[in-house]
Design a protein around this motif. Structure first.
Motif, PDB file in Angstrom:
ATOM      1  N   ASN A  74       2.167  -6.665  -0.796  1.00  0.00           N
ATOM      2  CA  ASN A  74       3.601  -6.495  -0.366  1.00  0.00           C
ATOM      3  C   ASN A  74       4.631  -7.449  -0.156  1.00  0.00           C
ATOM      4  O   ASN A  74       5.130  -7.586   0.965  1.00  0.00           O
ATOM      5  CB  ASN A  74       3.504  -5.433   0.789  1.00  0.00           C
ATOM      6  CG  ASN A  74       3.123  -3.920   0.151  1.00  0.00           C
ATOM      7  OD1 ASN A  74       2.981  -3.901  -0.883  1.00  0.00           O
ATOM      8  ND2 ASN A  74       2.881  -2.939   1.213  1.00  0.00           N
ATOM      9  N   LEU A  75       4.178  -8.626  -0.486  1.00  0.00           N
ATOM     10  CA  LEU A  75       5.047  -9.749  -0.243  1.00  0.00           C
ATOM     11  C   LEU A  75       6.459  -9.573  -0.946  1.00  0.00           C
ATOM     12  O   LEU A  75       6.567  -8.572  -1.812  1.00  0.00           O
ATOM     13  CB  LEU A  75       4.525 -11.321  -1.029  1.00  0.00           C
ATOM     14  CG  LEU A  75       3.132 -11.543  -0.225  1.00  0.00           C
ATOM     15  CD1 LEU A  75       2.738 -12.825  -1.267  1.00  0.00           C
ATOM     16  CD2 LEU A  75       3.440 -12.184   1.031  1.00  0.00           C
ATOM     17  N   PHE A  76       7.590 -10.148  -0.486  1.00  0.00           N
ATOM     18  CA  PHE A  76       8.788  -9.911  -0.920  1.00  0.00           C
ATOM     19  C   PHE A  76       9.106 -10.769  -1.942  1.00  0.00           C
ATOM     20  O   PHE A  76       9.270 -11.852  -1.940  1.00  0.00           O
ATOM     21  CB  PHE A  76       9.756 -10.216   0.290  1.00  0.00           C
ATOM     22  CG  PHE A  76       9.680  -9.401   1.686  1.00  0.00           C
ATOM     23  CD1 PHE A  76       9.363  -8.038   1.475  1.00  0.00           C
ATOM     24  CD2 PHE A  76       9.614  -9.916   2.833  1.00  0.00           C
ATOM     25  CE1 PHE A  76       8.971  -7.303   2.712  1.00  0.00           C
ATOM     26  CE2 PHE A  76       9.507  -9.575   4.025  1.00  0.00           C
ATOM     27  CZ  PHE A  76       8.887  -8.175   4.020  1.00  0.00           C
ATOM     28  N   PRO A  77       9.158 -10.112  -3.230  1.00  0.00           N
ATOM     29  CA  PRO A  77       9.201 -11.001  -4.588  1.00  0.00           C
ATOM     30  C   PRO A  77      10.383 -11.660  -4.776  1.00  0.00           C
ATOM     31  O   PRO A  77      10.393 -12.479  -5.587  1.00  0.00           O
ATOM     32  CB  PRO A  77       8.919  -9.571  -5.473  1.00  0.00           C
ATOM     33  CG  PRO A  77       9.371  -8.502  -4.772  1.00  0.00           C
ATOM     34  CD  PRO A  77       9.089  -8.614  -3.388  1.00  0.00           C
ATOM     35  N   HIS A  78      11.567 -11.056  -3.922  1.00  0.00           N
ATOM     36  CA  HIS A  78      12.916 -12.062  -4.222  1.00  0.00           C
ATOM     37  C   HIS A  78      12.905 -13.212  -3.358  1.00  0.00           C
ATOM     38  O   HIS A  78      13.919 -13.716  -3.405  1.00  0.00           O
ATOM     39  CB  HIS A  78      13.963 -10.882  -3.849  1.00  0.00           C
ATOM     40  CG  HIS A  78      14.179 -10.367  -2.555  1.00  0.00           C
ATOM     41  ND1 HIS A  78      13.134  -9.753  -2.088  1.00  0.00           N
ATOM     42  CD2 HIS A  78      15.055 -10.471  -1.744  1.00  0.00           C
ATOM     43  CE1 HIS A  78      13.318  -9.485  -0.808  1.00  0.00           C
ATOM     44  NE2 HIS A  78      14.399  -9.744  -0.348  1.00  0.00           N
ATOM     45  N   LEU A  86       3.244   3.328  11.009  1.00  0.00           N
ATOM     46  CA  LEU A  86       3.752   3.550   9.678  1.00  0.00           C
ATOM     47  C   LEU A  86       3.706   4.999   9.314  1.00  0.00           C
ATOM     48  O   LEU A  86       4.060   5.594   8.336  1.00  0.00           O
ATOM     49  CB  LEU A  86       3.070   2.654   8.820  1.00  0.00           C
ATOM     50  CG  LEU A  86       3.502   1.063   8.439  1.00  0.00           C
ATOM     51  CD1 LEU A  86       2.834   0.498   7.505  1.00  0.00           C
ATOM     52  CD2 LEU A  86       5.097   1.275   8.555  1.00  0.00           C
ATOM     53  N   GLU A  87       2.478   5.604   9.604  1.00  0.00           N
ATOM     54  CA  GLU A  87       2.059   6.975   9.547  1.00  0.00           C
ATOM     55  C   GLU A  87       2.212   7.777  10.905  1.00  0.00           C
ATOM     56  O   GLU A  87       1.767   7.069  11.743  1.00  0.00           O
ATOM     57  CB  GLU A  87       0.751   7.338   9.053  1.00  0.00           C
ATOM     58  CG  GLU A  87       0.517   8.300   8.073  1.00  0.00           C
ATOM     59  CD  GLU A  87       1.146   8.128   6.733  1.00  0.00           C
ATOM     60  OE1 GLU A  87       2.296   8.713   6.487  1.00  0.00           O
ATOM     61  OE2 GLU A  87       0.777   7.177   5.818  1.00  0.00           O
ATOM     62  N   GLU A  88       3.080   8.645  10.988  1.00  0.00           N
ATOM     63  CA  GLU A  88       3.509   9.418  12.114  1.00  0.00           C
ATOM     64  C   GLU A  88       2.410  10.258  12.551  1.00  0.00           C
ATOM     65  O   GLU A  88       2.021  11.236  11.563  1.00  0.00           O
ATOM     66  CB  GLU A  88       4.759  10.091  12.075  1.00  0.00           C
ATOM     67  CG  GLU A  88       5.519  10.669  13.129  1.00  0.00           C
ATOM     68  CD  GLU A  88       6.066   9.285  13.908  1.00  0.00           C
ATOM     69  OE1 GLU A  88       5.763   8.919  15.112  1.00  0.00           O
ATOM     70  OE2 GLU A  88       6.611   8.452  13.314  1.00  0.00           O
ATOM     71  N   PRO A 101       9.120  -0.459  -4.728  1.00  0.00           N
ATOM     72  CA  PRO A 101       8.081  -0.093  -4.162  1.00  0.00           C
ATOM     73  C   PRO A 101       8.016   0.300  -2.637  1.00  0.00           C
ATOM     74  O   PRO A 101       8.625  -0.550  -1.776  1.00  0.00           O
ATOM     75  CB  PRO A 101       6.946  -1.000  -4.669  1.00  0.00           C
ATOM     76  CG  PRO A 101       7.387  -1.813  -5.446  1.00  0.00           C
ATOM     77  CD  PRO A 101       8.900  -1.863  -5.450  1.00  0.00           C
ATOM     78  N   LYS A 102       7.258   1.377  -2.270  1.00  0.00           N
ATOM     79  CA  LYS A 102       7.346   1.838  -0.818  1.00  0.00           C
ATOM     80  C   LYS A 102       6.797   0.872  -0.131  1.00  0.00           C
ATOM     81  O   LYS A 102       7.358   0.535   1.281  1.00  0.00           O
ATOM     82  CB  LYS A 102       6.733   3.036  -0.574  1.00  0.00           C
ATOM     83  CG  LYS A 102       7.258   4.021   0.096  1.00  0.00           C
ATOM     84  CD  LYS A 102       6.706   5.572   0.172  1.00  0.00           C
ATOM     85  CE  LYS A 102       5.122   5.476   0.614  1.00  0.00           C
ATOM     86  NZ  LYS A 102       4.126   6.021   0.796  1.00  0.00           N
ATOM     87  N   GLY A 103       6.029   0.037  -0.512  1.00  0.00           N
ATOM     88  CA  GLY A 103       5.238  -0.968   0.371  1.00  0.00           C
ATOM     89  C   GLY A 103       6.083  -2.123   0.861  1.00  0.00           C
ATOM     90  O   GLY A 103       5.925  -2.587   2.001  1.00  0.00           O
ATOM     91  N   GLN A 104       7.431  -2.318   0.130  1.00  0.00           N
ATOM     92  CA  GLN A 104       8.456  -3.215   0.328  1.00  0.00           C
ATOM     93  C   GLN A 104       9.054  -2.759   1.919  1.00  0.00           C
ATOM     94  O   GLN A 104       9.013  -3.671   2.925  1.00  0.00           O
ATOM     95  CB  GLN A 104       9.546  -3.547  -0.456  1.00  0.00           C
ATOM     96  CG  GLN A 104       8.808  -4.049  -1.683  1.00  0.00           C
ATOM     97  CD  GLN A 104       8.448  -5.593  -1.403  1.00  0.00           C
ATOM     98  OE1 GLN A 104       9.466  -6.439  -1.052  1.00  0.00           O
ATOM     99  NE2 GLN A 104       7.466  -5.745  -2.030  1.00  0.00           N
ATOM    100  N   MET A 105       9.345  -1.852   1.909  1.00  0.00           N
ATOM    101  CA  MET A 105       9.851  -1.042   3.349  1.00  0.00           C
ATOM    102  C   MET A 105       8.793  -0.890   4.318  1.00  0.00           C
ATOM    103  O   MET A 105       8.889  -1.534   5.355  1.00  0.00           O
ATOM    104  CB  MET A 105      10.347   0.398   3.077  1.00  0.00           C
ATOM    105  CG  MET A 105      10.917   0.990   4.216  1.00  0.00           C
ATOM    106  SD  MET A 105      12.057   0.048   5.194  1.00  0.00           S
ATOM    107  CE  MET A 105      13.741   0.874   4.434  1.00  0.00           C
ATOM    108  N   ILE A 107      15.708  -6.502   2.580  1.00  0.00           N
ATOM    109  CA  ILE A 107      14.512  -6.470   1.754  1.00  0.00           C
ATOM    110  C   ILE A 107      14.770  -5.380   0.610  1.00  0.00           C
ATOM    111  O   ILE A 107      14.460  -5.982  -0.441  1.00  0.00           O
ATOM    112  CB  ILE A 107      13.018  -6.093   2.620  1.00  0.00           C
ATOM    113  CG1 ILE A 107      13.086  -6.961   3.649  1.00  0.00           C
ATOM    114  CG2 ILE A 107      11.984  -6.208   1.571  1.00  0.00           C
ATOM    115  CD1 ILE A 107      12.746  -8.451   3.363  1.00  0.00           C
ATOM    116  N   VAL A 108      14.997  -4.347   0.751  1.00  0.00           N
ATOM    117  CA  VAL A 108      15.155  -3.174  -0.231  1.00  0.00           C
ATOM    118  C   VAL A 108      16.273  -3.484  -1.304  1.00  0.00           C
ATOM    119  O   VAL A 108      16.349  -3.432  -2.228  1.00  0.00           O
ATOM    120  CB  VAL A 108      14.894  -1.885   0.535  1.00  0.00           C
ATOM    121  CG1 VAL A 108      15.135  -0.924  -0.699  1.00  0.00           C
ATOM    122  CG2 VAL A 108      13.619  -1.628   1.011  1.00  0.00           C
TER     123      VAL A 108
END
Lengths: 262, 249
Positions: free
Chosen positions: B94-98, B57-59, A155-159, A176-177
């Motif tokens: 958006n936690l890092f699931p791994h 995050l948005e330009e 998912p884009k949210g990860q980046m 992460i990705v």
């Protein structure tokens, strides 16, 4: 009238009966004695050991390992190029992938083994060098698309989360990705590994020495020496003895991961 | 809102266009240190895009974003360094699931701030304590409830010792009974003087916690001021209509 369930049952029984009939026909028609003589000669079978393992299987595994490691590296670089905002990178990667996926592996092996040395006066060094490189180039083209799909599945949210914490694009990709992408693509990756393992049988075109002979060529040479098909059966069993545990191991890894993550 | 102080966040004539679609049409906004500003407005009004422009995050396609007086749209700006000062919390956590909770909290501390393992872990303990999840250190995110995941996400941002926090609809993806625990953490952050920009649909939170409320519609700020004014006696018709619809639910 039959209900649809009864009809389904009837079809199933018909399939069972046909299959059984075919098996019985094959078993009764086969000349078992002749078959054993030509393909299951125990004396020839056991004479191949341990050489078939210590030399042929070993070389097959070495080519597979080098080819896959190199292929992963090439595939990862190509995947990142395909996803790059820089257009020439994308084009270059797309051309590479099209060419080496489109060519038969056999042709690529000949290219690396014979055309490259003549054209550029460059010979790939090492006993296993030319064969491994050729396999890596082919595998890289296939893995590039697999890895790209894996990266896009994260998912884009990860980046975004990683970038919002101050990680650079490269760091976020690497930490992460990409680790998450590899979890996604573990099954197709195994598939590629098994395909590569079997593609090592094409390396005979480079001409084999006692040092580099791999399973398939070893089997065919033994067939020529003994005028008997038994070596091919032995080779087939060795291939299965390698691929079966491999696919089981990956299936286990996958199950374990599913339990740990989500 | 003291005018003398340098604003923590200042947006000047900010514009954002996606192709032909202009989402932000010249936004001017100042957030002072320690101030809590809530952004409200109908969906599609541009409030999330605005928030995402604050850490780029948005330009932005026009205008400037100043963080502690520094123009972060300048070409020589070290964006990664600036972002460590700005914590961000997302609608989807958006936690890092791994990674387990501890690693979620330490990875950026170690790789970006260069903290040692011990420092990073001590910090992780402290911030987890703060959001009330000290016992979840070694769990994976998938084993936590939505509310717990969002509190971990807040802790992950806090572990970087940010000077300000951005919340992008932090409670919108949560089951109703889990919203409270997240809002409580946000409230306690506000009470401790954290500078916050909060995109939210929680009017109760905005009324109780915010120092300022900004109502946006169609890419512009329609009205802004003290929560009692904007939410209690809105002057603009668009604000009135929006609040009627939201509060009627």
């Amino acid at each position: 009238m039959l209900t649809s369930r009864q009809r389904g049952q009837l079809v199933r029984y018909a399939i069972y009966a046909t299959t059984l009939a075919l098996l019985v026909w094959a078993a009764t028609t086969t000349d078992w004695a002749k078959l054993q003589e030509h393909f299951f000669d125990p004396k020839i079978f056991w004479s191949l050991f341990p050489d078939i393992l210590t030399r042929a299987a070993r070389n097959t595994l070495i080519f597979t390992l080098f080819g896959f490691t190199g292929g992963l590296a090439i595939g990862l670089v190509l995947a990142l190029m395909r996803l790059s905002p820089v257009a020439p990178y994308r084009w270059a990667a797309a051309i590479y992938i099209e060419v080496f996926r489109g060519l038969p592996a056999l042709i690529t092996i000949v290219l690396i083994g014979f055309v490259l040395p003549i054209a550029l006066q460059v010979r790939v060094p090492g006993t296993y060098g030319p064969g491994s490189l050729a396999l890596a180039i082919v595998t890289g083209a296939y893995l590039a698309e697999t890895i790209r799909a894996g990266i896009e599945a994260v998912p884009k949210g990860q980046m975004e989360a990683a970038r919002s914490l101050g990680m650079s694009h490269a760091r976020a990709m690497g930490s992460i990705v990409i680790p998450q992408a590899f979890r996604v693509i573990l099954p197709p990756l195994t598939n590629e590994l098994v395909l590569l393992l079997k593609d090592t049988s094409l390396l005979f075109v480079l001409g084999t020495t006692d040092q580099t002979i791999e399973l398939a060529k070893y089997g065919r040479d033994a067939v020529a020496d003994t005028f008997n098909g038994t070596p091919l059966v032995a080779v087939a069993l060795v291939y299965l003895a390698i691929t079966f545990p491999l696919t089981r191991a990956v299936a286990w890894l996958e199950r374990r991961q599913k339990r740990a993550v989500r | 809102m003291s005018e003398a102080m340098q604003p923590a966040i200042e947006l000047v004539a900010l514009e954002k266009r996606f192709g032909a679609n202009q989402v932000l049409r010249g936004i001017d906004l100042r957030v002072s240190p320690g101030e809590v500003v809530c952004l409200i407005g109908p969906s599609g009004s541009g409030k999330s895009t605005l928030l995402r422009c604050v850490n780029r995050l948005e330009e932005p396609t026009g205008g400037r974003v100043l963080i502690d007086g520094e123009n972060i749209c300048a070409t020589d700006c070290d964006l990664d360094r600036v972002r460590t000062k700005i914590g961000m919390v997302f609608q989807q956590f958006n936690l890092f699931p791994h990674l387990c909770v501890l690693d979620n909290l330490t990875i950026a501390q170690r790789k970006v701030l260069g903290r040692s393992k011990e420092q990073a872990e001590a910090k992780a303990h402290a911030v987890l304590e703060r959001v009330g999840l000290a016992e979840k250190l070694h769990e994976y995110p998938s084993r936590l409830s939505g509310g717990q995941q969002q509190r971990v996400a807040i802790a992950r941002a806090l572990a970087m010792d940010p000077r300000m926090m951005l919340f992008d609809e932090a409670t919108s993806a949560l089951d109703p009974e889990l919203v409270g625990e997240v809002l409580n953490v946000m409230r306690s952050l506000a009470e401790d003087g954290m500078t916050m920009m909060v995109v939210t649909h929680e009017m109760g939170f905005a009324r109780q916690v915010a120092d300022g409320v900004v109502f946006m519609d169609a890419g512009v700020i329609v009205e802004q001021g003290h929560p009692d004014e904007v939410l209690g006696s809105p002057r603009h018709e668009r604000t009135q209509r929006f609040l009627q619809r939201v509060l009627a639910r």
